[in-house]
Write an enzyme that holds these catalytic residues in place. Structure first.
Site, PDB file in Angstrom:
ATOM      1  N   TYR A 103      36.417  40.246  35.366  1.00 27.00           N
ATOM      2  CA  TYR A 103      35.256  40.839  36.055  1.00 27.00           C
ATOM      3  C   TYR A 103      35.336  40.571  37.554  1.00 27.00           C
ATOM      4  O   TYR A 103      35.151  41.488  38.371  1.00 27.00           O
ATOM      5  CB  TYR A 103      33.973  40.248  35.473  1.00 27.00           C
ATOM      6  CG  TYR A 103      32.712  40.714  36.163  1.00 27.00           C
ATOM      7  CD1 TYR A 103      32.120  41.925  35.821  1.00 27.00           C
ATOM      8  CD2 TYR A 103      32.108  39.952  37.152  1.00 27.00           C
ATOM      9  CE1 TYR A 103      30.952  42.366  36.453  1.00 27.00           C
ATOM     10  CE2 TYR A 103      30.953  40.373  37.787  1.00 27.00           C
ATOM     11  CZ  TYR A 103      30.381  41.581  37.429  1.00 27.00           C
ATOM     12  OH  TYR A 103      29.233  42.006  38.062  1.00 27.00           O
ATOM     13  N   LYS A 146      35.666  43.361  40.715  1.00 29.45           N
ATOM     14  CA  LYS A 146      34.691  43.515  41.795  1.00 29.45           C
ATOM     15  C   LYS A 146      35.327  43.331  43.178  1.00 29.45           C
ATOM     16  O   LYS A 146      34.943  44.006  44.132  1.00 29.45           O
ATOM     17  CB  LYS A 146      33.529  42.534  41.589  1.00 29.45           C
ATOM     18  CG  LYS A 146      32.686  42.851  40.358  1.00 29.45           C
ATOM     19  CD  LYS A 146      32.098  44.250  40.412  1.00 29.45           C
ATOM     20  CE  LYS A 146      31.190  44.550  39.240  1.00 29.45           C
ATOM     21  NZ  LYS A 146      30.554  45.879  39.333  1.00 29.45           N
TER      22      LYS A 146
END
Length: 273
Positions: A178, A182
């Site tokens: 994750y 990002k």
């Protein structure tokens, strides 16, 4: 000699408008991907309340329809589409629906995203591919489809919902995939701004900190981590979806026409620690 002074006025595409008028989204058409829940749902309401017509796109078509109905109950013109942002044909189909109904697309908020928590040494390649596929590849697909439509018109605003995980690595959460997605999304946002700004299309990043989207209700452990982190945050609390309303409306509005490639962080000061 004329001693009168003239009030300085900045050049503007909207002469004679007040600041509040320049913040209005009346006449704008917006698409929100990942708009069926959480932050995306909040962004759809924020844009609609600021005056825009709003199309809601979500992997779950029922969720998209529910949010569109919420907007309609407020008197906001809205559409709903079920689509996977990783599928260019599905996103193109939604865009055609918007153009057929409203004629153009002027604002896009991309909020699609997923998160999985697992130690890096145990993260499978399938899990890695799924997270990068939605959070980075899917966001690129959405930006590309939206950008082509806006570039054709010579004007538009794209807002990518990133995360403060693109600035500081959350701890003790174990979410390497994750976090990587990002950081990549922030780089993609700036790259698109570099390419498209001269052609009238602005691209910006909006990064929420830890935000209570309802996911905490099904994860007491996650809520405990979030509340512990909030104690160390200058604001002393977890963020709410409504904390993002003003930021997303500003970035979408004519008053932000000279803002592109920027990264607006809404995290109560957490990332300054």
């Amino acid at each position: 000699m004329n001693t009168s002074t003239k009030r300085d006025e900045a050049p503007t595409d909207t002469p004679g408008q007040s600041v509040l008028e320049q913040m209005s989204l009346r006449g704008r058409t917006a698409l929100v991907t990942g708009g069926g829940n959480g932050i995306g749902r909040g962004c759809a309401h924020a844009l609609g309340e600021a005056g825009a017509r709003v199309a809601v796109l979500d992997l779950d078509p029922d969720a998209a329809r529910t949010v569109a109905e919420e907007l309609q109950d407020k008197g906001i013109d809205s559409l709903a589409f079920g689509a996977d942002v990783r599928d260019p044909a599905a996103v193109e189909h939604a865009l055609r629906g918007i153009l057929n109904q409203w004629g153009r697309l002027t604002v896009a908020v991309n909020s699609s995203g997923i998160i999985r928590n697992s130690p890096a040494e145990l993260t499978t390649l399938d899990e890695w591919a799924e997270i990068l596929g939605v959070n980075l590849t899917g966001m690129f697909v959405a930006c590309q489809v939206e950008g082509r439509a806006m570039l054709n018109e010579g004007y538009g605003s794209i807002i990518n919902i990133v995360s403060t995980a693109s600035l500081v690595i959350p701890h003790p959460q174990k979410q390497a995939a994750y976090n990587a997605s990002k950081w990549g999304l922030l780089g993609l946002t700036k790259s698109l701004a570099s390419e498209w700004s001269k052609r009238g299309v602005r691209v910006n990043a909006l990064s929420p900190g830890v935000t209570d989207t309802g996911l905490f209700d099904n994860s007491p452990g996650l809520r405990a981590i979030a509340e512990q982190n909030a104690i160390q945050t200058p604001s002393g609390r977890v963020g709410q979806v409504t904390d993002l309303y003003g930021a997303v409306a500003f970035l979408a509005s004519p008053s932000a026409d000279f803002v592109s490639g920027s990264h607006l962080v809404v995290d109560g000061g957490a990332s300054i620690i």
